[in-house]
Design a protein around this motif. Structure first.
Motif, PDB file in Angstrom:
ATOM      1  N   ARG A   1      -5.584  49.736  33.426  1.00 33.91           N
ATOM      2  CA  ARG A   1      -5.487  51.192  33.519  1.00 33.91           C
ATOM      3  C   ARG A   1      -5.901  51.701  34.893  1.00 33.91           C
ATOM      4  NH1 ARG A   1      -9.159  53.316  28.917  1.00 33.91           N
ATOM      5  NH2 ARG A   1      -8.600  55.273  29.961  1.00 33.91           N
ATOM      6  N   THR A   2      -6.354  50.806  35.742  1.00 35.55           N
ATOM      7  CA  THR A   2      -6.889  51.266  37.017  1.00 35.55           C
ATOM      8  C   THR A   2      -5.834  51.234  38.100  1.00 35.55           C
ATOM      9  OG1 THR A   2      -7.547  49.092  37.794  1.00 35.55           O
ATOM     10  CG2 THR A   2      -9.082  50.244  36.334  1.00 35.55           C
TER      11      THR A   2
ATOM     12  N   GLU B   1     -30.084  68.040  41.243  1.00 35.96           N
ATOM     13  CA  GLU B   1     -30.911  67.708  40.092  1.00 35.96           C
ATOM     14  C   GLU B   1     -31.427  66.277  40.143  1.00 35.96           C
ATOM     15  OE1 GLU B   1     -31.917  69.697  37.658  1.00 35.96           O
ATOM     16  OE2 GLU B   1     -30.947  71.383  38.686  1.00 35.96           O
ATOM     17  N   GLY B   2     -31.222  65.612  41.279  1.00 29.34           N
ATOM     18  CA  GLY B   2     -31.724  64.248  41.426  1.00 29.34           C
ATOM     19  C   GLY B   2     -30.781  63.180  40.934  1.00 29.34           C
ATOM     20  N   MET B   3     -29.528  63.514  40.705  1.00 37.89           N
ATOM     21  CA  MET B   3     -28.552  62.538  40.243  1.00 37.89           C
ATOM     22  C   MET B   3     -27.723  62.045  41.418  1.00 37.89           C
ATOM     23  SD  MET B   3     -27.366  63.980  36.519  1.00 37.89           S
ATOM     24  CE  MET B   3     -27.282  65.713  36.955  1.00 37.89           C
ATOM     25  N   THR B   4     -27.291  60.789  41.359  1.00 36.07           N
ATOM     26  CA  THR B   4     -26.490  60.185  42.412  1.00 36.07           C
ATOM     27  C   THR B   4     -25.198  59.640  41.832  1.00 36.07           C
ATOM     28  OG1 THR B   4     -27.595  58.052  42.118  1.00 36.07           O
ATOM     29  CG2 THR B   4     -28.535  59.568  43.754  1.00 36.07           C
ATOM     30  N   THR B   5     -24.205  59.468  42.699  1.00 27.30           N
ATOM     31  CA  THR B   5     -22.926  58.850  42.321  1.00 27.30           C
ATOM     32  C   THR B   5     -22.889  57.487  42.982  1.00 27.30           C
ATOM     33  OG1 THR B   5     -21.873  61.020  42.214  1.00 27.30           O
ATOM     34  CG2 THR B   5     -20.431  59.101  42.337  1.00 27.30           C
ATOM     35  N   ASP B   6     -22.972  56.429  42.181  1.00 24.32           N
ATOM     36  CA  ASP B   6     -23.127  55.078  42.714  1.00 24.32           C
ATOM     37  C   ASP B   6     -21.951  54.203  42.302  1.00 24.32           C
ATOM     38  OD1 ASP B   6     -25.680  55.772  43.720  1.00 24.32           O
ATOM     39  OD2 ASP B   6     -26.535  55.440  41.723  1.00 24.32           O
TER      40      ASP B   6
ATOM     41  N   LEU C   1     -11.994  57.702  41.481  1.00 21.95           N
ATOM     42  CA  LEU C   1     -11.912  58.932  42.244  1.00 21.95           C
ATOM     43  C   LEU C   1     -10.921  59.912  41.644  1.00 21.95           C
ATOM     44  CD1 LEU C   1     -12.112  57.622  45.924  1.00 21.95           C
ATOM     45  CD2 LEU C   1     -13.902  58.684  44.554  1.00 21.95           C
ATOM     46  N   ASP C   2      -9.849  59.398  41.043  1.00 17.03           N
ATOM     47  CA  ASP C   2      -8.871  60.301  40.425  1.00 17.03           C
ATOM     48  C   ASP C   2      -9.464  61.059  39.256  1.00 17.03           C
ATOM     49  OD1 ASP C   2      -7.069  59.386  42.242  1.00 17.03           O
ATOM     50  OD2 ASP C   2      -6.100  57.971  40.870  1.00 17.03           O
ATOM     51  N   ASP C   3     -10.476  60.479  38.621  1.00 18.21           N
ATOM     52  CA  ASP C   3     -11.102  61.113  37.455  1.00 18.21           C
ATOM     53  C   ASP C   3     -12.449  61.743  37.792  1.00 18.21           C
ATOM     54  OD1 ASP C   3      -8.990  60.027  35.968  1.00 18.21           O
ATOM     55  OD2 ASP C   3     -10.091  58.133  35.739  1.00 18.21           O
ATOM     56  N   ALA C   4     -12.796  61.814  39.086  1.00 20.88           N
ATOM     57  CA  ALA C   4     -14.126  62.290  39.482  1.00 20.88           C
ATOM     58  C   ALA C   4     -14.319  63.757  39.122  1.00 20.88           C
ATOM     59  CB  ALA C   4     -14.328  62.100  40.984  1.00 20.88           C
ATOM     60  N   PRO C   5     -15.545  64.163  38.790  1.00 23.97           N
ATOM     61  CA  PRO C   5     -15.828  65.580  38.545  1.00 23.97           C
ATOM     62  C   PRO C   5     -15.572  66.389  39.810  1.00 23.97           C
ATOM     63  CG  PRO C   5     -17.620  64.178  37.777  1.00 23.97           C
ATOM     64  CD  PRO C   5     -16.721  63.309  38.586  1.00 23.97           C
TER      65      PRO C   5
ATOM     66  N   TYR D   1     -17.115  54.296  39.818  1.00 19.63           N
ATOM     67  CA  TYR D   1     -18.376  54.980  40.089  1.00 19.63           C
ATOM     68  C   TYR D   1     -19.003  55.428  38.771  1.00 19.63           C
ATOM     69  CZ  TYR D   1     -16.523  55.221  44.825  1.00 19.63           C
ATOM     70  OH  TYR D   1     -15.987  54.901  46.046  1.00 19.63           O
ATOM     71  N   GLN D   2     -20.289  55.749  38.879  1.00 18.05           N
ATOM     72  CA  GLN D   2     -21.007  56.274  37.715  1.00 18.05           C
ATOM     73  C   GLN D   2     -22.140  57.174  38.214  1.00 18.05           C
ATOM     74  OE1 GLN D   2     -22.710  53.306  35.060  1.00 18.05           O
ATOM     75  NE2 GLN D   2     -22.051  54.498  33.302  1.00 18.05           N
ATOM     76  N   MET D   3     -22.347  58.269  37.504  1.00 17.46           N
ATOM     77  CA  MET D   3     -23.440  59.169  37.865  1.00 17.46           C
ATOM     78  C   MET D   3     -24.715  58.716  37.164  1.00 17.46           C
ATOM     79  SD  MET D   3     -21.573  62.896  37.845  1.00 17.46           S
ATOM     80  CE  MET D   3     -23.060  63.670  38.451  1.00 17.46           C
ATOM     81  N   ARG D   4     -25.811  58.671  37.958  1.00 18.94           N
ATOM     82  CA  ARG D   4     -27.084  58.188  37.437  1.00 18.94           C
ATOM     83  C   ARG D   4     -28.207  59.104  37.911  1.00 18.94           C
ATOM     84  NH1 ARG D   4     -27.570  51.896  38.770  1.00 18.94           N
ATOM     85  NH2 ARG D   4     -27.683  52.695  40.887  1.00 18.94           N
ATOM     86  N   ARG D   5     -29.221  59.233  37.087  1.00 19.91           N
ATOM     87  CA  ARG D   5     -30.430  59.968  37.448  1.00 19.91           C
ATOM     88  C   ARG D   5     -31.505  58.953  37.831  1.00 19.91           C
ATOM     89  NH1 ARG D   5     -32.286  65.025  36.416  1.00 19.91           N
ATOM     90  NH2 ARG D   5     -30.609  65.386  34.909  1.00 19.91           N
ATOM     91  N   THR D   6     -32.125  59.165  39.001  1.00 22.55           N
ATOM     92  CA  THR D   6     -33.109  58.220  39.524  1.00 22.55           C
ATOM     93  C   THR D   6     -34.469  58.899  39.625  1.00 22.55           C
ATOM     94  OG1 THR D   6     -31.401  57.077  40.801  1.00 22.55           O
ATOM     95  CG2 THR D   6     -33.689  56.712  41.453  1.00 22.55           C
TER      96      THR D   6
END
Length: 415
Positions: A243-244, A227-232, A212-216, A250-255
Motif C-alpha cells: 500500500r505504500t 505540546e512536546g510531541m515530535t514526528t519521528d 507524507l501523503d497521509d501526514a496531518p 513516520y509516527q507522532m510521539r510524546r517525549t
C-alpha cells in the motif's frame, strides 16, 4: 587718596566656586547613598543566609530530640534610604568688617530595613518536604563520584537486590551500626561499578504510522510540537508494503525527559544490562512509560530484567533526611555509637555528619543557640563531610519553598 576696592568681585568669585561645589553635592549625596545601599544589601544578604542556616541547623537539632520542625521565611524586605543636605555661607559686605568665607555642607542620612515574617508550616510546603526525593532534583548536585556517594548515603533509605537465591535488603539505619555498615558496603560496591545518572526519555506514541501523503496538516504538527510531541521516522509497519509509495514512514510521539541510574563499569550480569550509553545508536536511552528497565522516575527506582533479576533503590524525603542527620547527632550525643564514617574523596574514612558544642579552635559553617548552648556544624577534619551535607540540606530546603505561596521580594526599594 584712592578708594578701596569693593569686595563684590571676590564675593562673586566665591559664589561661582560655591556654585560648582553645590553642583557636586547631589552627586556626593548620591554616591554616599549608593555606598550605604550597597552595604545594606550586602548586610541583608549575609543576615538572610545566616537566618536560613540557623533555621536548618535548629530543626536538625530539634529532630534529634524528636521535637517538631518549624520553618519560616522573610517573604518581603523593605528598604529605607532617606538623605538631606544643605550649605551655610557668610559673605563680606561693604562698609563692615570682613567676614570669613564659610562653606559648611551638612548631610543627614537614614537607612534601615523592614521585613515581613512568614511561617512555612503550611500543608503545601510540608507536603513537598514529605515526598521522596527525585533523581531529577539530585542529579545536578552530584557532580563527581565522591559527592554522588555522599548524597546517596543520606538520601537512599534502602537498596533491594532480588536474584535467584531471593531478595537481599540493605536498610540504611543510622541508629544500627551493623545495618549501616552493610548498607554502606553495598552502596560502595555499586559506586565501584560506576553508579551514576544519565538523561533518558519516556516515549509514548500518540498516532498510528503514516507517510507524507497521509501526514496531518502543518498547523496540527506545529501545535503538537508545542505540546512536546515530535514526528519521528519509524520502520515500515509489517503487512503494509503493497500500500505504500516506497517513501519513509513516520509516527507522532510524546517525549518526556528524566534522569535514570546506570553503570559505567559494570561487573555483574544485572549491572551490565544497565550500562550507561548502551542505546544501540540512539542519542539517549528511550523507554515506554513506566518501563521497569528505565531505572528512573519516582521512588523506588527499579531496574528489572525478569522475575529473578531486579534492583530497587528507594529514596527518603527531605524531612526524612533531616531526621537521619538528627539521628546521627543523637546517637553521638548520647554515646550510643561513635560518629559513623564514610569514604572521603581521598579514600580515607571520615565522619559523616556531626554537630558539636562551640569551643576554642572549632571552625564552623553554621551555628545556633539551643537551651543556652551554642551548637555548631564543624568544618575541617573535625567535621568530616558535615559541611558538604549541611550545604546540601540548606540548598534543598530553600529550593522547596514555592514562590507562589511565599512571595519573594524582587528588589529592595526606598520609601
Amino acid at each position: 587718596m584712592p578708594f578701596p576696592r569693593p569686595p563684590f568681585p571676590r564675593a562673586l568669585l566665591s559664589l561661582r566656586r560655591l556654585g560648582g561645589a553645590l553642583a557636586l553635592l547631589p552627586l556626593l549625596g548620591a554616591c554616599t547613598g549608593y555606598d550605604q545601599l550597597s552595604g545594606a544589601a550586602a548586610t541583608l544578604n549575609r543576615e538572610v543566609a545566616t537566618l536560613q542556616d540557623e533555621m536548618v541547623l535548629k530543626n536538625i537539632l530539634r529532630r534529634s530530640e524528636h521535637r517538631p520542625a518549624h520553618f519560616s521565611a522573610l517573604p518581603l524586605i523593605r528598604g529605607r534610604n532617606r538623605m538631606s543636605y544643605g550649605v551655610g555661607l557668610a559673605l563680606p559686605l561693604p562698609g563692615g568688617d570682613r567676614g570669613r568665607r564659610l562653606f559648611e555642607p551638612g548631610m543627614e542620612a537614614e537607612t534601615g530595613p523592614g521585613f515581613d515574617y512568614a511561617s512555612l508550616n503550611n500543608e503545601q510546603f510540608l507536603e513537598r518536604l514529605r515526598r521522596p526525593l527525585r533523581l531529577d532534583r539530585l542529579a545536578p548536585l552530584m557532580r563527581d563520584r565522591a559527592r554522588r556517594e555522599l548524597l546517596l548515603t543520606v538520601t537512599v533509605e534502602e537498596i533491594r537486590w532480588r536474584g535467584p537465591l531471593g531478595t537481599r535488603r540493605y536498610h540504611n539505619d543510622p541508629q544500627d551500626p551493623a545495618a549501616f555498615q552493610a548498607f554502606q558496603r553495598q552502596l560502595e560496591a555499586l559506586m565501584d561499578q560506576g553508579l551514576r545518572s544519565e538523561a533518558a526519555a519516556w516515549v509514548r506514541t500518540v498516532s498510528p504510522p503514516f507517510q507524507l501523503d497521509d501526514a496531518p496538516p502543518l498547523g496540527e504538527l506545529a501545535a503538537a510540537a508545542r505540546e512536546g510531541m515530535t514526528t519521528d521516522p519509524v520502520p515500515r509497519p509489517p503487512g503494509l508494503a503493497r500500500r505504500t509509495n516506497g517513501g519513509p514512514w513516520y509516527q507522532m510521539r510524546r517525549t518526556e525527559e528524566f534522569q535514570r541510574f546506570c553503570f559505567t563499569e559494570p561487573r555483574e550480569a544485572l549491572t551490565r544490562l544497565a550500562r550507561c550509553g548502551d542505546w544501540a545508536g540512539l542519542r539517549r536511552a528511550e523507554f515506554p512509560p513506566n518501563d521497569p528497565r528505565s531505572f528512573g522516575g519516582t521512588s523506588p527506582l527499579t531496574f528489572e530484567v525478569d522475575a529473578e533479576n531486579r534492583l530497587e533503590i528507594e529514596f527518603r524525603s527531605l524531612l526524612d533526611v533531616m531526621d537521619y542527620l538528627g539521628a546521627l547527632v543523637r546517637t553521638e550525643r548520647e554515646g550510643i555509637t561513635a560518629p559513623l564514617q564514610v569514604r572521603s574523596p581521598s579514600g580515607a574514612r571520615v565522619a559523616l555528619f556531626r554537630v558539636l558544642e562551640a569551643g576554642p579552635g572549632i571552625a564552623s559553617v553554621a551555628a545556633t543557640e539551643v537551651d543556652g548552648r551554642r551548637m555548631v556544624v564543624p568544618r575541617g577534619p573535625a567535621g568530616g563531610r558535615s559541611a558538604e551535607l549541611f550545604s546540601f540540606v540548606t540548598h534543598m530546603v530553600g529550593a522547596t519553598q514555592s514562590v507562589g505561596e511565599v512571595p519573594i521580594t524582587g528588589a529592595v526599594y526606598s520609601d
